[in-house]
Design a protein around this motif. Structure first.
Motif, PDB file in Angstrom:
ATOM      1  N   LYS A  38       0.829  -1.208   0.000  1.00  0.00           N
ATOM      2  CA  LYS A  38       0.000   0.000   0.000  1.00  0.00           C
ATOM      3  C   LYS A  38       0.864   1.259   0.000  1.00  0.00           C
TER       4      LYS A  38
ATOM      5  N   ARG B 180      -2.315   6.809  -4.676  1.00  0.00           N
ATOM      6  CA  ARG B 180      -1.761   5.466  -4.507  1.00  0.00           C
ATOM      7  C   ARG B 180      -1.649   4.753  -5.844  1.00  0.00           C
TER       8      ARG B 180
ATOM      9  N   GLU C 125      -2.331   1.646  -7.473  1.00  0.00           N
ATOM     10  CA  GLU C 125      -3.185   0.503  -7.181  1.00  0.00           C
ATOM     11  C   GLU C 125      -2.855  -0.649  -8.117  1.00  0.00           C
TER      12      GLU C 125
ATOM     13  N   SER D 234      -3.705  -3.827 -10.057  1.00  0.00           N
ATOM     14  CA  SER D 234      -5.005  -4.261 -10.573  1.00  0.00           C
ATOM     15  C   SER D 234      -5.174  -5.769 -10.603  1.00  0.00           C
TER      16      SER D 234
ATOM     17  N   ASN E 148      -0.969  -1.839 -14.481  1.00  0.00           N
ATOM     18  CA  ASN E 148      -0.823  -1.976 -13.031  1.00  0.00           C
ATOM     19  C   ASN E 148      -0.962  -3.439 -12.618  1.00  0.00           C
TER      20      ASN E 148
END
Length: 559
Positions: free
Chosen positions: A215, A230, A232, A234, A275
């Motif tokens: 995170k 952030r 992220e 996927s 991602n």
């Protein structure tokens, strides 16, 4: 794999009473949920049972950490919190910046070690300060800005630590609040996103600051240093932690995901513009109750080298409110040490060898050795190795760094060179790549010419030691052919990672410049440029005030 942090993997009973730290004056109440208790297992059930039957008067109270005063007249600026949240301006240059040097050097690292009157314990706890040096037409624009992680913003708003940092945890006023915090560990919501370790430029141009928690992957603007949000992932791989030092090129992003439930590592790849991480393969641990810490790892042109240190993750220490000398880890010398080699193309583990015990934060590079027929016979992997001595972790407590009295207390380190045979042998070798006295028996924070990543190379740049000292205090150029080092030293100064930028069109490995930020003993600081070949100073530019010590950087070339 969503619960990688939680398993009773230390091999012994975990008592919640050893993990408590209550503070009646500083607390935000937390609720807790039972929906994930099957994942948490015995430890979570035990905590809930005790919470129902123990009154607050029976709870064991763990002493709070030492309140260490921050005295700018006594403490070196390298270990003092940054003076303000952000600054930017042009610096006056002494010497000449090469006109070909066009782009931005970014350096990340902890820079704020207190909230209100509470001072943090460890170097790695500090909230991230991102620094930039923008070079263009012989001019230098500098700046710094705090990375606006949720952890940093919450601490500012609530005037206290609100997330679990490297050695710090939020304070709880009672046991039920503590149990509520444990429940938040299940989802990782109480883990920090304080991205204070590294910064990388992805192949698609995005710039991401990183730390050991997934995170804590935050996208930033390399020009304004603004935190954009952030990063992220996927995919559905899950997990809460990863290597803080992925291998990043214009073509790919490689990293390791430790699995603490079924000890091992996933080796994953992410392509530019996405991602989504995709699994290359899995390595199962050869020993110990948990994976070894993988702060970094090396690659060659065709292989990923997965290190398995006997310094292993420990669930009990992860849950403690007060740190042990090894923090989130535990030393298991009886579990031995291993290096695993995985083929990038197939995901097959081609060999796993036992090696002598080792401790390292940072691998430098790796490459393949071939016979006269072009067949790969072995892999060489170099790292900054601390003679299997874990004391370096506790040496980085801020009280140790701030109150240096002239003793020679920096633990010895060397360039550890592993040789991994690919002929089926079960054992690899570890020796020094050069005499450690060449660099003062201090060694960390290395960089190389990125064109030589995964290839046979001659030079590396690092921080060494001029003794007596308590922290690496020189910049050093390592020559692995001549087995010699050139050293730069400024008395009382603390230099950060020397970062090599190659001259466009260069044909020699060391044709370029080395950039470092220097914190001075008088409270000042400056940006430094050294010639990559001669290792002589070519330019410096004084900052308006000294900056805290930083960790790792990247280069963003001007488009």
């Amino acid at each position: 794999m969503d619960s990688l942090w939680f398993s009773d993997i230390c091999g012994h009973h975990v008592s919640p009473f050893t993990m408590l730290d209550f503070d009646q004056s500083c607390h935000r109440k937390h609720g807790f949920s039972l929906e994930n208790k099957l994942v948490f297992g015995r430890l979570y059930k035990q905590a809930l049972t005790i919470a129902r039957v123990v009154s607050p008067s029976q709870l064991a109270i763990v002493p709070s950490p030492d309140k260490e005063p921050v005295d700018p007249d006594h403490n070196h600026v390298a270990w003092t919190s940054v003076k303000q949240e952000r600054w930017e301006g042009e610096l006056v240059v002494q010497g000449e910046i090469p006109l070909w040097l066009k782009g931005t050097y970014l350096r990340n690292g902890p820079g704020l070690w207190h909230i209100e009157d509470y001072n943090f314990r460890h170097l790695f706890d500090g909230y991230a300060t991102l620094v930039k040096l923008h070079f263009e037409d012989g001019r230098l624009i500098a700046g710094h800005r705090q990375i606006e992680s949720e952890a940093y913003k919450a601490a500012k708003k609530n005037k206290k630590i609100c997330f679990r940092e490297f050695s710090e945890v939020p304070k709880h006023e009672n046991f039920m609040a503590y149990v509520g915090d444990l429940s938040k560990l299940l989802s990782g919501s109480s883990l920090t996103d304080n991205a204070n370790t590294g910064v990388v430029k992805l192949g698609d141009g995005r710039v991401v600051c990183l730390t050991e928690t997934q995170k804590g992957s935050l996208v930033i603007d390399p020009n304004s240093l603004e935190t954009l949000g952030r990063f992220e992932y996927s995919d559905s791989l899950g997990g809460l932690i990863h290597s803080a030092h992925p291998i990043v090129t214009d073509a790919e992003f490689l990293t390791l995901l430790p699995d603490l439930l079924k000890p091992g590592y996933l080796v994953v790849r992410m392509e530019p513009g996405t991602n989504e991480r995709k699994v290359i393969g899995r390595v199962n641990c050869s020993g110990g109750p948990a994976p070894g810490w993988v702060h970094s790892f090396p690659v060659t042109q065709h292989y990923v080298v997965v290190p398995e240190m006997p310094l292993r993750y420990c669930a009990q220490n992860l849950l403690r409110a007060e740190p042990t000398p090894l923090y989130k880890f535990q030393w298991h010398p009886q579990s031995k040490a291993y290096l695993h080699v995985m083929c990038k193309a197939s995901g097959k583990v081609v060999t796993s060898v036992e090696v002598p015990l080792f401790v390292t934060f940072h691998f430098i590079n790796a490459y393949e050795e071939e016979d006269e027929d072009g067949r790969v016979t072995s892999i060489i992997a170099d790292c900054c190795e601390h003679h299997a001595d874990t004391s370096i972790l506790d040496q980085l407590r801020l009280k140790n760094l701030r109150f240096f009295k002239g003793e020679d207390v920096l633990p010895d380190a060397r360039v550890g060179r592993f040789k991994i045979p690919l002929d089926g042998s079960r054992n690899g070798k570890l020796e020094a790549a050069l005499d450690a006295d060449e660099h003062g028996r201090g060694m960390d924070m290395c960089s190389i010419n990125p064109a030589y990543l995964g290839k046979k190379y001659r030079y590396a740049y690092a921080c060494g030691a001029q003794r007596p000292c308590h922290f690496p205090n020189t910049l050093t150029k390592l020559d692995f052919v001549e087995k010699k080092a050139k050293n730069w030293y400024d008395e009382g100064a603390v230099p950060s990672e020397p970062f090599f930028v190659a001259r466009p069109g260069a044909t020699e490995e060391d044709d370029g410049v080395v950039i470092s930020l220097i914190s001075e003993k008088n409270g000042g600081g400056y940006a430094l440029l050294l010639d990559g070949s001669t290792f002589k100073e070519i330019a410096r530019a004084k900052l308006p005030y000294g900056l805290p010590y930083g960790l790792h950087g990247c280069w963003v070339p001007k488009k």
